[in-house]
Design an enzyme around this catalytic site. Structure first.
Site, PDB file in Angstrom:
ATOM      1  CE1 TYR A   1      -4.548  -2.237   4.805  1.00 17.53           C
ATOM      2  CE2 TYR A   1      -3.535  -0.274   4.477  1.00 17.53           C
ATOM      3  CZ  TYR A   1      -3.878  -1.364   4.225  1.00 17.53           C
ATOM      4  OH  TYR A   1      -4.291  -1.590   2.592  1.00 17.53           O
TER       5      TYR A   1
ATOM      6  CB  SER B   1      -0.946   0.048   1.216  1.00 24.01           C
ATOM      7  OG  SER B   1      -1.550   1.254   1.426  1.00 24.01           O
TER       8      SER B   1
END
Length: 260
Positions: free
Chosen positions: A155, A142
């Site tokens: 995350y 990401s």
């Protein structure tokens, strides 16, 4: 085609980005195993592949946190198709909280799926890649592999860890002809991201429109979400790239949100 005879395993391919990656790999000639815990979704992806191009595909149940199941499912793919050339480690979840309110069990769950899943699927895949002297490990990172955002301690930590794992595998895999890279998307408007919009609006005390325009897209060059096809095209490129000239890299797909 570039991926003719390539056998790919895509985790979390019963929906969203994983499904689009599987469809795109199949369109370029690959035989694809759809690995997911949602077998209805996995079967639907298989059917879409067969209807789209008549390509060969299979669905396998794979809880990426269960080592025995990961190994068994990966072996089943290799038995069916004869080899494994590409792993796309895509399965993931999102949980957002301020850290003072973040239940540790939820932190562990997210880390187990993202990082533990990447580790276990890699371990099971290279058992087949190393003897054949080739393979491509593709991890779903990401922009948060490089940048931090509030509320996303688990995350962001997981996506940073995946970047580290991929770089280790670039070094370990090189002598076996196995490449390792990370795709780092910006915000892709999947159900996972759409779920975050009201959650972040609540936690940050702002409107949902502000979450989209300021938090999610504020640093892009064109106020545009990355698409699932954008990410899938990069996965297909990495699957077909055949030398160690491109390994240990993170490819950022973010409309300029993050530039490295």
């Amino acid at each position: 085609m570039k991926l003719d005879n390539n056998v790919a395993v895509v985790t979390g391919a019963g929906s969203g980005i994983g499904r689009q990656i599987a469809l795109t790999l199949a369109r370029q000639g690959a035989r694809v195993a759809i690995a997911d815990i949602d077998m209805d979704g996995a079967s639907e992806t298989v059917e879409q592949i067969r209807q789209d191009r008549g390509r060969e595909a299979m669905a396998v149940h794979m809880d990426v946190t269960n080592e025995a199941e990961v190994t068994e499912s990966m072996d089943a793919v290799a038995k069916r198709f004869g080899r494994i050339d590409t792993l796309v480690s895509n399965a993931g979840i999102q949980i957002v909280h301020p850290i003072q309110d973040f239940p540790y069990a939820q932190f562990q769950k997210l880390m187990d799926i993202h990082v533990g899943g990447a580790f276990l699927t890699t371990k099971a895949a290279v058992k087949h890649m190393y003897p054949q002297g080739s393979g491509s490990l593709i991890y779903m990172g990401s922009v948060h592999s490089h940048e931090a955002s509030p509320l996303k301690s688990a995350y962001v930590a997981a996506k940073h860890a995946i970047l580290g794992l991929a770089r280790v595998m670039a070094k370990e895999g090189a002598e076996h002809g196995v490449r390792s890279n990370v795709i780092c998307p910006g915000f892709v408007k999947t159900p996972l991201v759409e779920k975050q919009i009201p959650e972040q609006a609540h936690d940050l005390g702002i409107s949902e429109e502000e979450v989209v325009n300021r938090v999610m897209l504020g640093d892009t060059v064109d106020q545009t979400f990355t698409t699932v096809q954008d990410v899938a095209d990069v996965a297909a490129f990495l699957a077909g790239f055949e030398t160690n000239a491109l390994t240990g890299q993170s490819i950022i797909v973010s409309h300029g949100w993050c530039m490295k």
